[in-house]
Enzyme design. Structure first.
Site, PDB file in Angstrom:
ATOM      1  N   GLY A  34     -59.071   8.814   8.312  1.00  0.00           N
ATOM      2  CA  GLY A  34     -58.504   8.882   7.065  1.00  0.00           C
ATOM      3  C   GLY A  34     -57.614   9.939   6.772  1.00  0.00           C
TER       4      GLY A  34
ATOM      5  N   GLY B  21     -55.175  10.730   8.922  1.00  0.00           N
ATOM      6  CA  GLY B  21     -53.713  10.262   9.495  1.00  0.00           C
ATOM      7  C   GLY B  21     -53.345  10.565  10.795  1.00  0.00           C
TER       8      GLY B  21
ATOM      9  CB  ALA C  81     -64.258  21.761  14.536  1.00  0.00           C
ATOM     10  CB  SER C  82     -60.110  21.891  11.149  1.00  0.00           C
ATOM     11  OG  SER C  82     -60.816  21.928  10.142  1.00  0.00           O
TER      12      SER C  82
ATOM     13  CB  THR D  64     -53.126  18.465  13.891  1.00  0.00           C
ATOM     14  OG1 THR D  64     -53.273  16.997  12.963  1.00  0.00           O
ATOM     15  CG2 THR D  64     -52.034  18.844  14.130  1.00  0.00           C
TER      16      THR D  64
ATOM     17  CB  ALA E 106     -49.357  22.115  13.795  1.00  0.00           C
ATOM     18  CE  LYS E 107     -51.974  28.950  10.614  1.00  0.00           C
ATOM     19  NZ  LYS E 107     -52.103  30.204  10.182  1.00  0.00           N
TER      20      LYS E 107
ATOM     21  N   GLY F  94     -57.806  20.676   8.094  1.00  0.00           N
ATOM     22  CA  GLY F  94     -58.804  19.595   7.835  1.00  0.00           C
ATOM     23  C   GLY F  94     -59.634  20.243   6.750  1.00  0.00           C
ATOM     24  CD  GLU F  95     -64.128  21.858   8.934  1.00  0.00           C
ATOM     25  OE1 GLU F  95     -65.274  21.621   8.988  1.00  0.00           O
ATOM     26  OE2 GLU F  95     -63.379  22.327  10.164  1.00  0.00           O
TER      27      GLU F  95
END
Length: 317
Positions: free
Chosen positions: A49, A51, A89-90, A93, A273-274, A277-278
């Site tokens: 979810g 993306g 763990a993000s 990406t 990018a970093k 997510g969390e």
């Protein structure tokens, strides 16, 4: 003090997270040229979810100078997908995105090598530009469809590339969140009126998805701060075992949410990018907790902070 038994207050929370687990997380992708000049991206990361299928396809499109519509994503299948540590763990990406970048670079070299056979020249004379292979010295060029056709006739090079990536560092995204609440002193009910936040996730690859993910994380944070509780009977049975008894925030419970981005450039991430997510779930709890403290003079050390906790709590001496 609103004069009707209610008081308004504001609080702020600041946090940092990480981008994957440095030295551990691994992302892998395979990208190959299809017969019609489009691409197939095979990944091991699961889109839960967030993306990531769209984001990784966008990265391929940017690297290969094509439309996102020309990139088909084959989602996670452990029988066929290259290895990926997982969507946790993000990391997707940041880590898998770098694998996409590496794979695209390798594929460009592979396509130039295949085209060199057809043009009867050295691969070093060719370059990949605007979605085609070009020989600058003579002006000759080959379309991707032609390269795909050549790859199927008298050819020993597969028009595909697989790459893995693992980062030795985990650059942190940052976030600040500010909550304005209205607290009823008689009932202990807390209403979130406004929540404003600013996120530094490097360069957002897809700003729309990043904003939606931030808003979703903030709503989750409001829920676990003020509502979501798990209690057990003396026999250990969970009382909140259904959505009738386990309270979740609705759109009416979250007030006005605003999300802004403060861009930075992360040199170790794809396109700067970093992760995001969390980090987005981290600030509602401290921000709302401080707002409650400013309204009541009481610090609450456990979540959720329910109305009965507020009514029964006494200021610390």
């Amino acid at each position: 003090d609103m004069g009707n038994g209610k008081v308004r207050a504001a609080g702020v929370g600041m946090s940092m997270q990480g981008s994957g687990i440095s030295g551990i997380d691994v992302g892998s992708v395979t990208i190959k040229l299809n017969d019609d000049g489009t691409y197939m991206l095979i990944i091991g990361a699961a889109d839960m979810g967030t993306g990531c299928d769209t984001i990784l396809a966008q990265m391929v499109a940017e690297h290969m100078d094509c439309s996102v519509d020309d990139v088909s994503v084959f989602g996670a299948d452990t029988d066929a997908s290259p290895y990926d540590s997982g969507s946790y763990a993000s990391s997707t990406t940041y880590v898998t995105g770098m694998a996409v970048q590496k794979a695209c670079t390798q594929l460009k070299e592979r396509l130039c090598a295949i085209a060199a056979e057809a043009l009867e020249c050295d691969a070093n004379e060719l370059s990949f530009e605007d979605g085609r292979v070009v020989r600058e010295a003579t002006g000759e060029e080959m379309s991707l469809v032609d390269v795909a056709t050549k790859s199927q006739v008298s050819n020993c090079l597969a028009p595909e590339a697989t790459a893995m990536h693992s980062s030795p560092v985990s650059p942190p995204p940052f976030m600040v969140g500010m909550a304005e609440i209205e607290l009823d002193r008689e009932t202990g009910v807390v209403e979130v009126l406004n929540y404003a936040s600013v996120v530094d996730c490097g360069i957002p690859i897809n700003p729309a998805l990043a904003r939606i993910q931030a808003e979703g994380g903030i709503v989750q944070g409001i829920g676990h701060t003020l509502m979501e509780d798990v209690t057990r009977t003396p026999k250990g049975r969970i009382r909140e075992s259904s959505l009738f008894t386990y309270r979740l925030p609705t759109r009416l419970d979250t007030g006005r949410i605003r999300v802004e981005f403060e861009n930075s450039y992360e040199p170790t991430g794809p396109f700067g990018a970093k992760s995001i997510g969390e980090i987005v779930i981290n600030t509602p709890a401290p921000a709302i907790t401080q707002a409650i403290y400013r309204a009541t003079g009481v610090w609450h050390r456990e979540l959720p902070i329910l109305p009965e906790h507020i009514v029964l709590a006494k200021p610390e001496e």
